[in-house]
Design a protein around this motif. Structure first.
Motif, PDB file in Angstrom:
ATOM      1  N   LYS A 135       0.833  -1.196   0.000  1.00 51.97           N
ATOM      2  CA  LYS A 135       0.000   0.000   0.000  1.00 51.97           C
ATOM      3  C   LYS A 135       0.873   1.253   0.000  1.00 51.97           C
ATOM      4  O   LYS A 135       2.023   1.225   0.407  1.00 51.97           O
ATOM      5  CB  LYS A 135      -0.913   0.006   1.224  1.00 51.97           C
ATOM      6  N   GLU A 136       0.273   2.346  -0.429  1.00 50.44           N
ATOM      7  CA  GLU A 136       1.013   3.616  -0.500  1.00 50.44           C
ATOM      8  C   GLU A 136       1.568   4.004   0.865  1.00 50.44           C
ATOM      9  O   GLU A 136       2.693   4.490   0.979  1.00 50.44           O
ATOM     10  CB  GLU A 136       0.078   4.710  -1.021  1.00 50.44           C
ATOM     11  N   SER A 137       0.781   3.762   1.906  1.00 47.64           N
ATOM     12  CA  SER A 137       1.208   4.139   3.266  1.00 47.64           C
ATOM     13  C   SER A 137       2.314   3.244   3.803  1.00 47.64           C
ATOM     14  O   SER A 137       2.953   3.570   4.800  1.00 47.64           O
ATOM     15  CB  SER A 137       0.006   4.084   4.219  1.00 47.64           C
ATOM     16  N   GLU A 138       2.551   2.098   3.132  1.00 42.55           N
ATOM     17  CA  GLU A 138       3.545   1.147   3.614  1.00 42.55           C
ATOM     18  C   GLU A 138       4.888   1.266   2.908  1.00 42.55           C
ATOM     19  O   GLU A 138       5.836   0.563   3.251  1.00 42.55           O
ATOM     20  CB  GLU A 138       3.018  -0.284   3.436  1.00 42.55           C
ATOM     21  N   ILE A 139       4.971   2.136   1.927  1.00 43.89           N
ATOM     22  CA  ILE A 139       6.208   2.280   1.165  1.00 43.89           C
ATOM     23  C   ILE A 139       7.360   2.681   2.082  1.00 43.89           C
ATOM     24  O   ILE A 139       7.252   3.649   2.848  1.00 43.89           O
ATOM     25  CB  ILE A 139       6.032   3.329   0.035  1.00 43.89           C
ATOM     26  N   GLY A 140       8.431   1.941   2.022  1.00 44.23           N
ATOM     27  CA  GLY A 140       9.608   2.234   2.836  1.00 44.23           C
ATOM     28  C   GLY A 140       9.523   1.754   4.263  1.00 44.23           C
ATOM     29  O   GLY A 140      10.481   1.902   5.034  1.00 44.23           O
ATOM     30  N   GLN A 141       8.378   1.161   4.653  1.00 43.17           N
ATOM     31  CA  GLN A 141       8.201   0.723   6.032  1.00 43.17           C
ATOM     32  C   GLN A 141       8.621  -0.734   6.249  1.00 43.17           C
ATOM     33  O   GLN A 141       8.898  -1.145   7.375  1.00 43.17           O
ATOM     34  CB  GLN A 141       6.733   0.886   6.453  1.00 43.17           C
ATOM     35  N   LEU A 142       8.634  -1.516   5.178  1.00 43.36           N
ATOM     36  CA  LEU A 142       9.001  -2.928   5.278  1.00 43.36           C
ATOM     37  C   LEU A 142      10.505  -3.059   5.068  1.00 43.36           C
ATOM     38  O   LEU A 142      11.027  -2.741   3.994  1.00 43.36           O
ATOM     39  CB  LEU A 142       8.234  -3.743   4.233  1.00 43.36           C
ATOM     40  N   ILE A 143      11.199  -3.550   6.095  1.00 40.05           N
ATOM     41  CA  ILE A 143      12.666  -3.604   6.071  1.00 40.05           C
ATOM     42  C   ILE A 143      13.135  -4.985   6.515  1.00 40.05           C
ATOM     43  O   ILE A 143      12.623  -5.548   7.480  1.00 40.05           O
ATOM     44  CB  ILE A 143      13.281  -2.528   6.989  1.00 40.05           C
ATOM     45  N   PHE A 144      14.115  -5.539   5.798  1.00 43.76           N
ATOM     46  CA  PHE A 144      14.759  -6.801   6.160  1.00 43.76           C
ATOM     47  C   PHE A 144      16.248  -6.561   6.356  1.00 43.76           C
ATOM     48  O   PHE A 144      16.821  -5.641   5.760  1.00 43.76           O
ATOM     49  CB  PHE A 144      14.545  -7.856   5.072  1.00 43.76           C
ATOM     50  N   THR A 145      16.856  -7.395   7.190  1.00 39.88           N
ATOM     51  CA  THR A 145      18.279  -7.236   7.492  1.00 39.88           C
ATOM     52  C   THR A 145      18.991  -8.576   7.415  1.00 39.88           C
ATOM     53  O   THR A 145      18.488  -9.577   7.930  1.00 39.88           O
ATOM     54  CB  THR A 145      18.473  -6.650   8.901  1.00 39.88           C
ATOM     55  N   THR A 146      20.157  -8.595   6.773  1.00 38.41           N
ATOM     56  CA  THR A 146      20.953  -9.820   6.708  1.00 38.41           C
ATOM     57  C   THR A 146      21.826  -9.947   7.956  1.00 38.41           C
ATOM     58  O   THR A 146      21.953  -9.000   8.740  1.00 38.41           O
ATOM     59  CB  THR A 146      21.870  -9.833   5.480  1.00 38.41           C
ATOM     60  N   CYS A 147      22.421 -11.131   8.107  1.00 28.71           N
ATOM     61  CA  CYS A 147      23.340 -11.347   9.222  1.00 28.71           C
ATOM     62  C   CYS A 147      24.792 -11.137   8.813  1.00 28.71           C
ATOM     63  O   CYS A 147      25.665 -11.060   9.669  1.00 28.71           O
ATOM     64  CB  CYS A 147      23.174 -12.764   9.767  1.00 28.71           C
ATOM     65  N   ALA A 148      25.063 -11.083   7.516  1.00 30.54           N
ATOM     66  CA  ALA A 148      26.434 -10.909   7.056  1.00 30.54           C
ATOM     67  C   ALA A 148      26.436 -10.070   5.789  1.00 30.54           C
ATOM     68  O   ALA A 148      25.469  -9.369   5.497  1.00 30.54           O
ATOM     69  CB  ALA A 148      27.097 -12.271   6.842  1.00 30.54           C
ATOM     70  N   ASN A 149      27.508 -10.169   5.014  1.00 29.48           N
ATOM     71  CA  ASN A 149      27.666  -9.313   3.847  1.00 29.48           C
ATOM     72  C   ASN A 149      27.167  -9.965   2.561  1.00 29.48           C
ATOM     73  O   ASN A 149      27.456  -9.491   1.470  1.00 29.48           O
ATOM     74  CB  ASN A 149      29.143  -8.930   3.679  1.00 29.48           C
ATOM     75  N   LYS A 150      26.435 -11.062   2.679  1.00 27.01           N
ATOM     76  CA  LYS A 150      25.957 -11.760   1.488  1.00 27.01           C
ATOM     77  C   LYS A 150      24.437 -11.905   1.525  1.00 27.01           C
ATOM     78  O   LYS A 150      23.860 -12.103   2.592  1.00 27.01           O
ATOM     79  CB  LYS A 150      26.596 -13.148   1.397  1.00 27.01           C
TER      80      LYS A 150
END
Length: 349
Positions: A135-150
């Motif tokens: 949704k328009e209101s959700e843009i940029g709000q969903l974030i994932f993070t890795t545990c390393a550099n790959k």
């Protein structure tokens, strides 16, 4: 005049073969072509910290159907990645809260350099992947993070063209700081060291064995990889030479195996000493194939004759610590007796 001709030719070349900026990564190129699972596209991203990832080129309004695109990204050593979702429109069914239920097309992001048996990033279900519409209101709000550099991104679409607009991610790498907390990025759980594989479990396999160029799994000296273990698997007794009956796990000093697919109890009629074991799915199927006179998986007990003419009993069960005692044989014996009684009763009548 000569200068004008040179500039005109240069412009034709640029238009005919447009070059993407180094900061842009595509899953499907302008012709809808991409690298697959066996030979994923690999990019080493060492010269900058921010990148843009798109499902397809800006010239294409919609992504192509019937594709399985994979790109693997390697950042700076000692860094980790943040993936911010800025656009997402991928075919699939989601709950009212936007949680994927069934994904016809999907995106999966793995915490490793390949997608065979690597861990998916926290928040991505291995059964569905990501799908739906942001949704328009959700843009940029969903974030994932890795545990390393790959990380590895897989974008798979089915054979039906549904005219969806795909996705856009912003990737940012920064010095490792373990922002997710908990065990997911704990260095003791092979999460952050350069080159270490982030193993999944057997249930999390994304591809069949024939699609994998090698069996994945990082194995240190003296340790065993867990790529064939089961999520929420059962627990089994383990011993190499313990009594068939009576069996007392405490007195016999029996170990317990975790995350098993099935438990086993095997004994030779001549010696009457049993081997109890925790089997992975692959090892269980391999054992079944090796047993004479038995050609398909089973639960319960069956007797066969080995290459030396000895009678060997094989019992398999699929509940916690079920290979403890004669209970494994009870159902088999009762079934056999019931069958015999039924046959006798029919003959008498």
């Amino acid at each position: 005049m000569r200068t004008f001709v040179i500039l005109f030719i240069f412009c034709l070349i640029r238009v005919g073969d447009p070059q993407l900026p180094d900061s842009v990564i595509l899953l499907q190129n302008k012709n809808g072509v991409c690298n697959g699972i066996e030979t994923p596209e690999e990019k080493w991203l060492q010269d900058r910290d921010v990148f843009q990832v798109f499902s397809q080129t800006v010239e294409q309004d919609f992504y192509e159907s019937d594709r399985n695109c994979v790109v693997s990204l390697v950042g700076k050593v000692g860094y980790q990645w943040e993936i911010r979702v800025n656009k997402f429109d991928v075919e699939g069914t989601t709950s009212p809260d936007g949680v994927p239920i069934q994904c016809n097309d999907f995106v999966k992001i793995y915490d490793s350099l390949r997608c065979d048996n690597a861990k998916l990033l926290k928040g991505i279900n291995f059964k569905t992947g990501l799908c739906g519409t942001l949704k328009e209101s959700e843009i940029g709000q969903l974030i994932f993070t890795t545990c390393a550099n790959k990380l590895t991104i897989q974008f798979k679409t089915d054979v039906h063209q549904t005219f969806r607009r795909g996705f856009a991610f912003e990737l940012k790498q920064y010095p490792w700081s373990n922002p997710t907390g908990g065990p997911d990025c704990d260095p003791d759980l092979n999460g952050i060291v350069a080159g270490v594989w982030r193993d999944g479990t057997f249930n999390e396999f994304q591809n069949t064995w024939n699609e994998q160029p090698i069996i994945p799994g990082y194995v240190s000296s003296g340790t065993e990889t867990d790529y064939d273990k089961e999520i929420d698997g059962i627990q089994c007794y383990e011993c190499t030479s313990c009594p068939v009956e009576p069996f007392d796990p405490k007195k016999d000093g029996t170990a317990k195996g975790n995350n098993c697919y099935v438990c086993s109890k095997v004994w030779d009629d001549e010696y009457y000493k049993a081997m109890r074991k925790c089997y992975t799915r692959t090892n269980y199927l391999s054992v079944i194939e090796s047993i004479r006179e038995i050609d398909e998986p089973f639960l319960g007990c069956q007797k066969t004759v080995d290459d030396f003419g000895r009678s060997v009993n094989y019992c398999f069960c699929d509940s916690d610590l079920c290979n403890k005692s004669g209970r494994m044989m009870i159902s088999y014996v009762v079934t056999s007796l019931t069958l015999c009684i039924s046959v006798l009763y029919t003959l008498i009548l």
